[in-house]
Design a protein around this motif. Structure first.
Motif, PDB file in Angstrom:
ATOM      1  N   THR A 240       0.939  -1.521   0.035  1.00 40.48           N
ATOM      2  CA  THR A 240       0.047   0.077   0.080  1.00 40.48           C
ATOM      3  C   THR A 240       0.915   0.801  -0.428  1.00 40.48           C
ATOM      4  OG1 THR A 240      -1.923  -1.107   1.164  1.00 40.48           O
ATOM      5  CG2 THR A 240      -1.485   1.332   1.614  1.00 40.48           C
ATOM      6  N   ASP A 241       1.669   1.329   0.936  1.00 41.07           N
ATOM      7  CA  ASP A 241       2.627   2.532   0.869  1.00 41.07           C
ATOM      8  C   ASP A 241       4.384   2.216  -0.173  1.00 41.07           C
ATOM      9  OD1 ASP A 241       4.572   0.488   1.910  1.00 41.07           O
ATOM     10  OD2 ASP A 241       4.383   1.144   3.535  1.00 41.07           O
ATOM     11  N   GLN A 242       3.809   1.299  -0.594  1.00 40.01           N
ATOM     12  CA  GLN A 242       4.547   0.958  -1.979  1.00 40.01           C
ATOM     13  C   GLN A 242       6.321   0.775  -1.632  1.00 40.01           C
ATOM     14  OE1 GLN A 242       4.087   1.563  -5.750  1.00 40.01           O
ATOM     15  NE2 GLN A 242       2.006   1.041  -4.199  1.00 40.01           N
ATOM     16  N   SER A 243       6.439   0.619  -0.099  1.00 37.64           N
ATOM     17  CA  SER A 243       7.661   0.096   0.262  1.00 37.64           C
ATOM     18  C   SER A 243       8.500  -1.317   0.178  1.00 37.64           C
ATOM     19  CB  SER A 243       7.679   0.074   1.476  1.00 37.64           C
ATOM     20  OG  SER A 243       6.442  -1.163   2.106  1.00 37.64           O
ATOM     21  N   MET A 244       6.948  -2.137  -0.261  1.00 31.13           N
ATOM     22  CA  MET A 244       7.696  -3.067  -1.234  1.00 31.13           C
ATOM     23  C   MET A 244       7.307  -3.650  -2.256  1.00 31.13           C
ATOM     24  SD  MET A 244       9.422  -5.951   0.121  1.00 31.13           S
ATOM     25  CE  MET A 244      10.964  -5.268   1.723  1.00 31.13           C
ATOM     26  N   PHE A 245       7.524  -4.870  -3.134  1.00 33.38           N
ATOM     27  CA  PHE A 245       6.434  -5.326  -4.445  1.00 33.38           C
ATOM     28  C   PHE A 245       7.445  -7.164  -3.943  1.00 33.38           C
ATOM     29  CE2 PHE A 245       8.620  -0.774  -5.016  1.00 33.38           C
ATOM     30  CZ  PHE A 245       6.997  -0.423  -5.395  1.00 33.38           C
TER      31      PHE A 245
END
Length: 279
Positions: A240-245
């Motif tokens: 959600t926070d674009q910190s992990m993919f």
């Protein structure tokens, strides 16, 4: 002076009993001297019914009782004399064969061994396949499996002895028996005398799906490159926070099919691939 016939017969019986007792004692002494184990062992078509007794336990391998962290989760190894747990077992084989285990021993996928997250190393566990009653004693010499719904990882040989090889995963009971001998310790205790009835497929929950998390990266282009290299319906899911993919594969309706696919991915070099379930 000649001995009366009644006394002669009594003396003969005593001599026979003494000879049999001596023979049994000699057999017991010979069995106890093999590999630090005493008690029943596999011999011919019959199988032992009781776990072997360790007479020469191996010391706990230095460093294997330290607290450690895997994928953000901490584990604390400790003595657990009352450990008796029912849960899921998986197995590992070709991709790890010959590699060093947590104890420094070489992993032999055909040996009767296992991996556990927190039991002392090396140790012995009794594992029972609850679907068919098969029972084995395994030498625990490695750490794992690091998947929340697994309690033990079996060698290929152990999975075969328990008849879990084709299923991939199965429900088992694991009892800690104590320290392992310096060498070996794996024993088949009981096999199913008759083939179990064919399994009844559980009803499929239309909302339940199984996915494989191949890997997770902080860098989106890297995750995308891995997904494209894997193919096979792999895709990238961003936090959600674009910190992990996360690189995901799936979904599957069947847990066993998903587990088989996970092992294929592990063989391709993604040793930390996880099986996850979600609606």
């Amino acid at each position: 002076m000649s001995m009366p016939p009644v006394l002669l017969r009594r003396a003969a019986r005593v001599a026979v009993v003494a000879a049999v007792t001596a023979l049994l004692a000699a057999c017991a002494s010979a069995g106890a001297s093999s590999g630090g184990l005493s008690g029943p062992v596999r011999s011919g078509p019959r199988l032992a019914e009781a776990a072997p007794v360790v007479t020469d336990p191996a010391p706990i391998v230095s460093g294997t009782m330290r607290r450690y962290q895997i994928r953000g989760r901490w584990y604390q190894p400790e003595e657990q004399p009352d450990y008796d747990v029912v849960g899921l077992a998986s197995w590992y084989g070709d991709q790890f064969n010959g590699r060093p285990t947590a104890t420094g021993e070489r992993f032999d996928m055909q040996a009767l061994t296992a991996a556990h997250k927190t039991l002392p190393l090396p140790g012995l566990v009794e594992v029972t396949n609850l679907a068919n009653g098969r029972r084995v004693v395994l030498r625990v010499n490695d750490r794992g499996p690091f998947v929340d719904d697994r309690i033990i990882d079996l060698s290929r040989g152990a999975a075969e002895a328990l008849d879990l090889l084709n299923r991939g995963v199965g429900e088992v009971r694991v009892r800690y028996l104590g320290r392992a001998p310096r060498l070996g310790g794996g024993t088949v205790l009981q096999v199913a005398e008759a083939a179990p009835p064919p399994p009844v497929a559980p009803p499929v929950d239309a909302g339940q799906r199984y996915w494989i998390e191949v890997a997770a990266y902080r860098d989106q282009p890297r995750a995308q490159t891995v997904a494209e290299r894997i193919g096979r319906s792999a895709r990238v899911q961003a936090a959600t926070d674009q910190s992990m993919f996360r690189v995901l594969m799936g979904p599957w309706n069947d847990a066993d099919a998903a587990e088989r696919a996970r092992r294929t991915v592990m063989a391709d070099g993604f040793a930390d691939a996880l099986l996850i379930s979600a609606p």
